[in-house]
Design an enzyme around this catalytic site. Structure first.
Site, PDB file in Angstrom:
ATOM      1  N   ARG A 116       0.843  -1.197   0.000  1.00 53.15           N
ATOM      2  CA  ARG A 116       0.000   0.000   0.000  1.00 53.15           C
ATOM      3  C   ARG A 116       0.878   1.246   0.000  1.00 53.15           C
ATOM      4  O   ARG A 116       2.010   1.220   0.410  1.00 53.15           O
ATOM      5  CB  ARG A 116      -0.895   0.036   1.237  1.00 53.15           C
ATOM      6  N   LYS A 181       3.412  -6.613  11.905  1.00 47.34           N
ATOM      7  CA  LYS A 181       2.573  -6.942  10.745  1.00 47.34           C
ATOM      8  C   LYS A 181       2.915  -8.331  10.220  1.00 47.34           C
ATOM      9  O   LYS A 181       4.080  -8.648   9.979  1.00 47.34           O
ATOM     10  CB  LYS A 181       2.815  -5.886   9.669  1.00 47.34           C
ATOM     11  N   ARG A 313      -1.373   5.412  13.246  1.00 47.17           N
ATOM     12  CA  ARG A 313      -0.430   4.891  14.233  1.00 47.17           C
ATOM     13  C   ARG A 313      -0.929   5.213  15.624  1.00 47.17           C
ATOM     14  O   ARG A 313      -1.745   6.130  15.821  1.00 47.17           O
ATOM     15  CB  ARG A 313       0.996   5.412  13.996  1.00 47.17           C
TER      16      ARG A 313
HETATM   17  C1  BTN Z   1       0.335  -3.807   2.315  1.00 47.00           C
HETATM   18  O1  BTN Z   1       1.146  -2.910   2.078  1.00 47.00           O
HETATM   19  O2  BTN Z   1      -0.044  -4.044   3.458  1.00 47.00           O
HETATM   20  C2  BTN Z   1      -0.225  -4.654   1.202  1.00 47.00           C
HETATM   21  C3  BTN Z   1       0.694  -5.762   0.803  1.00 47.00           C
HETATM   22  C4  BTN Z   1       0.124  -6.651  -0.273  1.00 47.00           C
HETATM   23  C5  BTN Z   1       1.134  -7.653  -0.793  1.00 47.00           C
HETATM   24  C6  BTN Z   1       0.524  -8.634  -1.742  1.00 47.00           C
HETATM   25  S1  BTN Z   1       1.591  -9.979  -2.110  1.00 47.00           S
HETATM   26  C7  BTN Z   1       0.530 -10.505  -3.381  1.00 47.00           C
HETATM   27  C8  BTN Z   1       0.045  -9.262  -4.086  1.00 47.00           C
HETATM   28  N1  BTN Z   1       0.984  -8.861  -5.112  1.00 47.00           N
HETATM   29  C9  BTN Z   1       1.565  -7.688  -4.834  1.00 47.00           C
HETATM   30  O3  BTN Z   1       2.424  -7.129  -5.540  1.00 47.00           O
HETATM   31  N2  BTN Z   1       1.104  -7.209  -3.672  1.00 47.00           N
HETATM   32  C10 BTN Z   1       0.111  -8.085  -3.097  1.00 47.00           C
END
Ligand code: BTN
Length: 316
Positions: A116, A181, A313
């Site tokens: 994100r 996380k 946060r």
């Molecule tokens: C976040 O930042 O919390 C979201 C992370 C999401 C990661 C997943 S892994 C599978 C899919 N492909 C990606 O490039 N991102 C999501």
């Protein structure tokens, strides 16, 4: 490359001759393929004269047959990839090219996993779950309202079902154990929100990763439990919870999830600071509204906040 990795996955020695015979190529080609495998995936391959090649650490790859059978029960096709830039990017591109949907892409490795707010997502080979579900809708408002929170809840259910009982949520869709996380959700869209819209639900779970250079507190299922988790079982469990959640959302909308989501919100009632671009708002988390927006009480006022660029946060 996929077949080479499958042969090496057991962590045992394999001679160049044996690998060459199995893949129908010369020993010199095997040597080059091994170098490419290392460069692309970050894996380390030991080379020992007289013994051949072996992976520095054994890998347990996704069980493709088992997963494909389980996903078929939801009417989902699944595509397995060894190494991709990002399963989300690939899923979105396939939807835009008119691929039959819904489908799931699972990868062993992402070279440029996306998180994100423009961040990356650490995605070592064979260690974690990289899952993207692609679908098409003509009713974006209905299916997209609160969708990322619904997905977060499905991830928590899958993790808890596999014994990670401390897993909970942080608005909007981080999955945490305590302050660390363990999983994240990234939903990406293209098309016309008023017409046909291509949607990708991306889920990343830190499963067996024990070392990584990540600039925020993180954990993995293995770090929490002390033992390896079965990534195929997690993929199957996540698919089951996600399919059920999407169906409930289709029938009843996001409101059906609100109470359960708040019950799993680790920061419910906490004092927090919400960052909205350059601006910050401090207040107490009251919960979420019927569309999944965060409800904060500040200075005697209750306000709702939503949007993918917001970050929360705990107040110091
Ligand atoms: C976040 O930042 O919390 C979201 C992370 C999401 C990661 C997943 S892994 C599978 C899919 N492909 C990606 O490039 N991102 C999501």
């Amino acid at each position: 490359m996929d077949r080479l990795l499958a042969l090496l996955a057991d962590g045992e020695f394999h001679s160049g001759q044996h690998l060459g015979q199995a893949l129908g190529v010369s020993r010199a080609s095997i040597w080059k393929m091994i170098a490419r495998l290392e460069a692309e995936t970050g894996l380390v391959v030991d080379r020992v004269r007289g013994n051949g090649y072996r992976l520095a650490a054994k890998l347990s790859l996704l069980d493709e047959d088992r997963i494909a059978r389980a996903f078929a029960a939801h009417g989902w096709q699944v595509n397995f990839e060894q190494s991709v830039t990002s399963t989300n990017a690939l899923a979105l591109a396939r939807l835009q090219q008119g691929a039959k949907a819904p489908f799931v892409i699972l990868a062993e490795h992402q070279r440029a996993g996306r998180g994100r707010r423009g961040r990356g997502w650490t995605s070592p080979l064979g260690a974690n779950l990289y899952f993207s579900y692609g679908f098409v809708t003509n009713d974006a408002t209905r299916y997209l309202t609160g969708l990322s929170l619904v997905v977060g809840l499905a991830v928590v259910a899958a993790l808890r079902g596999m014994g990670l009982v401390g897993a909970g949520l942080k608005w909007p869709n981080d999955v945490l154990v305590g302050r660390r996380k363990v999983a994240g959700v990234l939903i990406e869209l293209s098309g016309d929100p008023g017409g046909e819209c291509q949607v990708v639900i991306g889920v990343g779970v830190n499963v067996n990763m024990v070392e990584a250079n990540i600039d925020q507190p993180w954990t993995s299922m293995k770090l929490e439990s002390g033992h390896e988790a079965d990534r195929s079982e997690l993929a199957i469990s996540l698919a089951g919870h996600l399919a059920a959640a999407l169906e409930l959302q289709r029938l009843q909308g996001f409101d059906a999830f609100r109470a359960e989501w708040e019950a799993h919100h680790l920061w419910q009632g906490e004092n927090v600071t919400l960052r909205l671009g350059e601006r910050e708002v401090s207040g107490k988390v009251l919960g979420i509204d019927g569309a999944g927006a965060l409800l904060l009480s500040a200075d005697g006022d209750v306000r709702s906040y939503s949007g993918g660029e917001l970050s929360l946060r705990l107040a110091p």
